[in-house]
Motif scaffolding. Structure first.
Motif, short mmCIF file in Angstrom:
data_model
loop_
_atom_site.label_atom_id
_atom_site.label_comp_id
_atom_site.label_asym_id
_atom_site.label_seq_id
_atom_site.Cartn_x
_atom_site.Cartn_y
_atom_site.Cartn_z
N HIS A 8 23.09 55.76 66.08
CA HIS A 8 22.32 54.55 66.36
C HIS A 8 21.26 54.35 65.29
CE1 HIS A 8 24.19 54.05 70.26
NE2 HIS A 8 23.99 55.34 70.48
N THR A 9 21.71 54.19 64.04
CA THR A 9 20.80 54.00 62.92
C THR A 9 21.32 52.86 62.05
OG1 THR A 9 21.96 55.54 61.48
CG2 THR A 9 20.22 56.46 62.88
N PRO A 10 20.45 52.23 61.27
CA PRO A 10 20.92 51.18 60.36
C PRO A 10 21.97 51.70 59.37
CG PRO A 10 18.53 51.08 60.55
CD PRO A 10 18.98 52.33 61.26
N ALA A 11 21.82 52.93 58.90
CA ALA A 11 22.79 53.48 57.95
C ALA A 11 24.16 53.62 58.60
CB ALA A 11 22.30 54.84 57.44
N ALA A 12 24.22 54.12 59.82
CA ALA A 12 25.50 54.30 60.51
C ALA A 12 26.15 52.96 60.80
CB ALA A 12 25.29 55.09 61.80
N TRP A 13 25.38 52.01 61.33
CA TRP A 13 25.94 50.70 61.66
C TRP A 13 26.46 50.00 60.41
CZ3 TRP A 13 27.31 48.55 66.09
CH2 TRP A 13 26.81 49.09 67.28
N THR A 14 25.71 50.03 59.33
CA THR A 14 26.12 49.35 58.11
C THR A 14 27.39 49.98 57.54
OG1 THR A 14 23.81 48.82 57.64
CG2 THR A 14 25.37 48.62 55.82
N GLY A 15 27.42 51.29 57.47
CA GLY A 15 28.60 51.97 56.94
C GLY A 15 29.84 51.70 57.76
N VAL A 16 29.71 51.70 59.08
CA VAL A 16 30.86 51.47 59.95
C VAL A 16 31.33 50.01 59.86
CG1 VAL A 16 31.57 51.34 62.38
CG2 VAL A 16 30.38 53.35 61.53
N ILE A 17 30.41 49.08 59.79
CA ILE A 17 30.79 47.67 59.70
C ILE A 17 31.54 47.40 58.39
CG2 ILE A 17 29.89 45.33 59.42
CD1 ILE A 17 27.75 46.12 61.54
N ILE A 18 31.05 47.95 57.28
CA ILE A 18 31.72 47.76 56.00
C ILE A 18 33.10 48.41 56.03
CG2 ILE A 18 31.66 48.33 53.54
CD1 ILE A 18 28.59 48.03 53.69
N ALA A 19 33.19 49.61 56.58
CA ALA A 19 34.49 50.29 56.67
C ALA A 19 35.45 49.51 57.58
CB ALA A 19 34.31 51.71 57.19
N PHE A 20 34.96 48.94 58.66
CA PHE A 20 35.80 48.14 59.56
C PHE A 20 36.36 46.92 58.83
CE2 PHE A 20 36.28 44.72 62.73
CZ PHE A 20 37.28 45.29 63.50
N ILE A 21 35.52 46.26 58.05
CA ILE A 21 35.98 45.12 57.26
C ILE A 21 37.07 45.59 56.28
CG2 ILE A 21 35.30 43.45 55.48
CD1 ILE A 21 32.56 43.31 56.99
N GLY A 22 36.87 46.74 55.67
CA GLY A 22 37.87 47.29 54.76
C GLY A 22 39.19 47.56 55.47
N PHE A 23 39.14 48.11 56.69
CA PHE A 23 40.37 48.34 57.45
C PHE A 23 41.08 47.02 57.75
CE2 PHE A 23 38.68 52.57 58.67
CZ PHE A 23 39.79 53.31 58.34
N CYS A 24 40.32 46.00 58.10
CA CYS A 24 40.93 44.69 58.37
C CYS A 24 41.58 44.12 57.12
CB CYS A 24 39.87 43.73 58.92
SG CYS A 24 39.27 44.16 60.56
N VAL A 25 40.90 44.21 55.99
CA VAL A 25 41.45 43.71 54.73
C VAL A 25 42.72 44.48 54.37
CG1 VAL A 25 41.03 43.57 52.24
CG2 VAL A 25 39.26 42.82 53.84
N ALA A 26 42.65 45.80 54.42
CA ALA A 26 43.82 46.62 54.07
C ALA A 26 44.98 46.35 55.01
CB ALA A 26 43.45 48.11 54.10
N GLY A 27 44.70 46.21 56.29
CA GLY A 27 45.76 45.93 57.26
C GLY A 27 46.41 44.58 57.02
N ALA A 28 45.61 43.57 56.74
CA ALA A 28 46.16 42.24 56.50
C ALA A 28 47.05 42.23 55.25
CB ALA A 28 45.03 41.22 56.35
#
Length: 75
Positions: A8-28
């Motif tokens: 529950h930190t800004p670093a964790a949230w930011t890293g996970v959101i960027i990685a999630f976007i990357g997973f969506c891009v790679a999957g598409a």
């Protein structure tokens, strides 16, 4: 884990959101059979980890516990 505010930190949230976007891009791009776009998405995933680590080193991550672990309670 709920009592430690794990993640529950800004670093964790930011890293996970960027990685999630990357997973969506790679999957598409994988579905569209475009290898270059897939690898770009994988690069975004790695970027999420790097951004999270940099933010943690800047002090935006979870603070280290100042309470030492008593001897004999380690697992």
């Amino acid at each position: 884990m709920a009592g430690s505010s794990h993640g529950h930190t800004p670093a964790a949230w930011t890293g996970v959101i960027i990685a999630f976007i990357g997973f969506c891009v790679a999957g598409a791009f994988m579905v569209m059979a475009q290898p270059a776009g897939f690898w770009a998405g994988m690069g975004i995933i790695v970027l999420g980890g790097v951004v999270g680590a940099v933010m943690r080193s800047m002090g935006m991550g979870q603070q280290q516990s100042s309470h030492p672990v008593p001897a004999g309670t380690e697992s």
